[in-house]
Design an enzyme around this catalytic site. Structure first.
Site, mmCIF file in Angstrom:
data_model
loop_
_atom_site.group_PDB
_atom_site.id
_atom_site.type_symbol
_atom_site.label_atom_id
_atom_site.label_comp_id
_atom_site.label_asym_id
_atom_site.label_seq_id
_atom_site.Cartn_x
_atom_site.Cartn_y
_atom_site.Cartn_z
ATOM 1 N N TYR A 94 43.326 42.586 32.767
ATOM 2 C CA TYR A 94 44.093 42.055 33.899
ATOM 3 C C TYR A 94 45.383 41.401 33.426
ATOM 4 C CZ TYR A 94 41.073 42.833 37.947
ATOM 5 O OH TYR A 94 40.386 43.403 38.986
ATOM 6 N N LYS A 101 44.202 37.321 41.031
ATOM 7 C CA LYS A 101 45.349 38.223 41.194
ATOM 8 C C LYS A 101 45.931 38.106 42.601
ATOM 9 C CE LYS A 101 46.426 43.146 41.559
ATOM 10 N NZ LYS A 101 45.833 44.494 41.670
ATOM 11 N N ASN A 116 35.147 39.975 40.191
ATOM 12 C CA ASN A 116 35.436 39.384 41.497
ATOM 13 C C ASN A 116 36.448 38.248 41.400
ATOM 14 O OD1 ASN A 116 33.641 41.123 42.751
ATOM 15 N ND2 ASN A 116 31.938 39.680 42.697
ATOM 16 N N TYR A 151 23.571 38.609 27.342
ATOM 17 C CA TYR A 151 24.507 37.472 27.340
ATOM 18 C C TYR A 151 25.697 37.741 26.422
ATOM 19 C CZ TYR A 151 26.249 32.690 27.026
ATOM 20 O OH TYR A 151 27.054 31.572 27.073
ATOM 21 N N GLN A 193 47.650 44.504 32.475
ATOM 22 C CA GLN A 193 47.996 45.433 33.549
ATOM 23 C C GLN A 193 48.669 44.738 34.732
ATOM 24 O OE1 GLN A 193 44.872 48.139 34.580
ATOM 25 N NE2 GLN A 193 45.844 48.833 36.462
#
Length: 217
Positions: A67, A13, A7, A53, A70
């Site tokens: 992220y 982004k 999220n 964890y 890409q």
């Protein structure tokens, strides 16, 4: 660790802003090498009681680098080792807060196992400085942030008893499954890349932390 990371990465982004993951030394699991550097891929039991964890943080690191690759997102991954200082929650279950609370009440100090397992404790002010320097850098990480001064849990308990003037004695309970035997950061990369290393001595940091807990007791 996973849904939250997804999220927030989507938000970063959309807003085109840098984002930092507060990852953890637990990604190294119960390490077979010491000190642990960023190239070490860890020794983690993926189905053990601690796995949610350890593996959650590892999966979040994967998402951050996906992220970054890409979407060219400016991501930062910091592997935080044991940190302590004033404003720790009294009941968060961390070893420093547990020991201080027990010592101030002159209650038995509980050690899991024989106390020979080691940790490396970084004072919170030093850690915050490292996080700020990481955000200002061009490095994506992962980078270890922690204090390379290694101490056994038994030595930590004895130090806190001494600093508090406590009459507490030490008792032992069974060591939890997959509890790391050693935890010691190699901070060579942080020194080189961020010009960062901790400067607060453990005794000095513990005194400040104990003084804080005295006001909350």
């Amino acid at each position: 660790n996973v849904v939250g990371a997804t999220n927030l990465l989507g938000l970063a982004k959309r807003l085109k802003v840098p984002i930092l993951q507060a990852s953890t030394s637990e990604v190294y699991g119960d390490p077979e090498v010491s000190p642990q550097n960023e190239d070490y891929r860890g020794h983690v039991n993926p189905i053990g009681p601690r796995a949610c964890y350890d593996e959650g943080k590892r999966a979040a690191e994967t998402l951050f680098f996906d992220y970054h690759r890409q979407h060219k997102l400016d991501t930062k991954v910091v592997r935080i080792f044991n940190t302590y200082g004033p404003h720790l929650d009294k009941y968060d279950g961390r070893v420093v807060s547990n020991f201080i609370l027990q010592a101030l009440k002159n209650e038995p100090i509980t050690i899991y196992g024989d106390g020979s397992q080691t940790r490396s404790f970084c004072y919170v002010d030093d850690l915050v400085e490292g996080l700020i320097k990481m955000m200002a850098s061009s490095h994506s990480g992962p980078i270890n942030l922690g204090n390379p001064s290694e101490i056994t849990i038994k030595e930590l308990a004895e130090t806190i008893i001494q600093l508090t003037g406590s009459t507490s004695n030490i008792i032992h309970q069974a060591l939890p499954d997959d509890d790391p035997k050693r935890r010691n950061p190699d901070i060579t990369l942080a020194k080189k890349t961020l010009n960062w290393e901790p400067t607060t001595d453990l005794t000095a940091g513990l005194i400040k932390t104990i003084d804080y807990f005295k006001t909350k007791s």
